[in-house]
Design a protein around this motif. Structure first.
Motif, PDB file in Angstrom:
ATOM      1  N   ASN A 305      43.743  39.351  45.393  1.00 39.12           N
ATOM      2  CA  ASN A 305      42.289  39.210  46.131  1.00 39.12           C
ATOM      3  C   ASN A 305      42.234  37.512  46.485  1.00 39.12           C
ATOM      4  O   ASN A 305      42.646  36.819  45.507  1.00 39.12           O
ATOM      5  CB  ASN A 305      41.096  39.691  45.667  1.00 39.12           C
ATOM      6  CG  ASN A 305      40.666  39.376  44.173  1.00 39.12           C
ATOM      7  OD1 ASN A 305      42.024  38.991  43.675  1.00 39.12           O
ATOM      8  ND2 ASN A 305      39.480  39.345  44.072  1.00 39.12           N
ATOM      9  N   ASN A 307      39.138  34.618  47.931  1.00 37.33           N
ATOM     10  CA  ASN A 307      37.875  34.277  48.654  1.00 37.33           C
ATOM     11  C   ASN A 307      38.104  33.003  49.531  1.00 37.33           C
ATOM     12  O   ASN A 307      37.085  32.559  49.800  1.00 37.33           O
ATOM     13  CB  ASN A 307      36.621  34.306  47.882  1.00 37.33           C
ATOM     14  CG  ASN A 307      36.509  35.608  46.972  1.00 37.33           C
ATOM     15  OD1 ASN A 307      36.685  36.546  47.516  1.00 37.33           O
ATOM     16  ND2 ASN A 307      35.778  35.589  45.981  1.00 37.33           N
ATOM     17  N   SER A 438      34.534  40.952  45.075  1.00 39.72           N
ATOM     18  CA  SER A 438      35.903  41.181  45.333  1.00 39.72           C
ATOM     19  C   SER A 438      36.610  41.629  44.099  1.00 39.72           C
ATOM     20  O   SER A 438      37.525  42.501  43.687  1.00 39.72           O
ATOM     21  CB  SER A 438      36.272  39.786  45.837  1.00 39.72           C
ATOM     22  OG  SER A 438      37.807  39.635  46.107  1.00 39.72           O
TER      23      SER A 438
END
Ligand SMILES: Nc1ncnc2c1ncn2[C@@H]1O[C@H](COP(=O)(O)OP(=O)(O)O)[C@@H](O)[C@H]1O
Ligand SMILES: N[C@@H](CC(=O)OP(=O)(O)O)C(=O)O
Length: 451
Positions: A305, A307, A438
């Protein structure tokens, strides 16, 4: 022959460099050594590359640079001192650090690039000196000498494939270890230009392909690539093997341990990659190899993941019926020199996802005002921070039920998704998510699949 790359964490101080020396001495096949700039010695430390960027900023702002110059010099001196390298060996590096501020640059971007590149440029020179001093013959190889040419994108350059020919001519019959600085090349005009951050991995892959190495070893500070970032889940499962494509998707979406662009030369040259730990060199690490060599045991190999994204949401009725609509938007992006990452669309909606590390606020403002004026959407929304989760595995090709398995645990945590993209890539499912949710979502997905 192996090309062996060491990251900044492996070169942060003298003690670490001693380990690197021992690793190279232990294997005569480790002929070409690609090095990063000294990295962090402890959690809140600063990488030399970041110090050099501060030096560049201070130079541009015409501020006093005495302190930052001393801090940078000290990083290299403390490594030299650890090996009792005579002071005069470092005088030349000191001069290069000072000279940086006196040189003329083609543009601000080239100035930043040259300062940042010196982290690696100086470190490779220092490491060659240290190795010779310790009794292992070594030679610093400037990327200029081997014709490592890149395009004009000063701070996020792309390698020119024609350079493989000149790199392939490097004489490996010498008894010396060849120390190559990572992270940068030279433009056709002879200016230093860097790859994007973390780009020493790219230099290693280019060298491995150009020299047709048997293996590209990439030494870092973890004993394997884990199925999930170890800062999110404690003691995650180690990945023993994965395919090039799996690594590319995972590194793109947040596995910082290997640069996503570094996979491409390895794929093109069929070079196997082995990620290993400088502090645990006997551990087998992770192999990144062609798909024919991997035996798949589970559908999902890893979950990444990041951001670092931002998104533009646009709604306009009958959007699906207008010929050339997307083209008009893309023309606006091109006008402002903006590239995009993904563009999922519905019948009346379009979301464009950007890498915000590649954007300035000025570009965003100009793009939004042009879209508003020329496209006249019913709704236009800028989402300044957007998270992406990528669930990746060759085993997901045509697998029924993969999405259910991924999404089900999110319901229990009351986490909703902003976007689901399945099918664009056969080996991954991409989820758009609110950034603050997340990590929790990744943990939930990992726990459901791996435990
Ligand atoms: N899935 C993962 N597996 C292993 N390390 C990961 C993963 N995701 C992120 N990382 C991070 O990547 C770091 C290593 O990358 P980096 O700091 O760029 O190393 P280097 O200094 O060797 O270039 C690890 O310390 C770890 O925190
Ligand atoms: N030193 C550069 C390039 C690099 O690859 O570094 P590291 O090996 O520390 O990720 C950077 O910080 O971006």
């Amino acid at each position: 022959m192996k090309v062996t790359k060491f990251g900044g964490s492996s070169l942060a101080n003298g003690q670490q460099l001693q380990r690197v020396y021992d690793i190279i001495r232990a294997d005569d096949d480790r002929k070409v050594v690609v090095v990063s700039a000294p990295g962090k010695r402890f959690k809140d430390d600063r990488k030399v590359t970041d110090l050099l960027i501060s030096y560049a900023q201070a130079t541009l702002a015409d501020e006093d640079t005495t302190e930052i110059i001393e801090t940078i010099k000290h990083r290299y001196h403390s490594i030299g001192e650890y090996f009792e390298l005579p002071d005069y060996e470092l005088a030349d590096l000191d001069e290069q650090i000072e000279h940086l501020a006196r040189k003329h640059y083609r543009s601000f971007d080239y100035l930043y690039a040259a300062f940042a590149a010196h982290g690696e440029y100086l470190n490779a020179q220092l490491i060659a000196k240290v190795f010779n001093h310790l009794g292992m013959p070594a030679r610093f190889v400037d990327p200029k000498e081997i014709g490592l040419v890149v395009d004009d994108n000063a701070r996020s350059a792309t390698f020119d494939a024609a350079s493989y020919t000149t790199i392939g001519e490097l004489d490996l019959s010498t008894s010396e270890r060849l120390i190559v600085p990572g992270f940068f090349g030279y433009t056709k005009n002879g200016d230093m230009a860097t790859f994007s951050r973390g780009g020493s991995d790219i230099t290693g892959a280019i060298m491995a392909r150009g020299l047709r190495a048997d293996l590209y070893e990439n030494f870092t500070d973890v004993s394997a690539i884990y199925a999930v970032n170890p800062s999110i889940v404690e003691h995650p499962a180690a990945i023993q093997q994965m395919t090039y494509d799996e690594m590319r998707e995972l590194s793109y979406a947040g596995f910082a341990v290997f640069h996503d662009e570094a996979i491409i030369p390895a794929i093109q040259g069929g070079i196997r990659i082995n990620i290993k730990n400088t502090n645990d060199p006997d551990a087998p690490g992770t192999f990144i190899v062609p798909p024919t060599e991997v035996q798949q045991t589970r559908p999902v190999t890893g979950i990444a993941n990041s951001n670092r994204f931002a998104a533009l949401y646009l709604h306009r009725y009958l959007l699906n019926k207008q010929v050339g609509f997307t083209l008009r938007i893309l023309e606006i992006l091109k006008r402002h020199n903006i590239s995009y990452e993904h563009m999922p669309s519905g019948i009346d909606d379009l979301t464009i996802i950007f890498d915000k590390t590649m954007l300035t606020q000025e570009q965003v403002d100009n793009m939004l005002s042009d879209i508003a004026a020329e496209i006249k959407p019913d709704t236009l929304k800028w989402i300044p921070s957007y998270g992406i989760i990528m669930v990746v595995g060759e085993g997901m090709r045509n697998r029924v039920g993969a999405l259910t398995e991924i999404v089900a645990p999110l319901k229990e945590r009351n986490i909703s998704l902003q976007m689901v993209n399945q099918g664009a890539s056969e080996i991954s499912i991409m989820l758009g998510i609110q950034p603050d949710l997340s990590d929790s979502a990744v943990e939930a997905i990992y726990t459901n699949i791996f435990k």
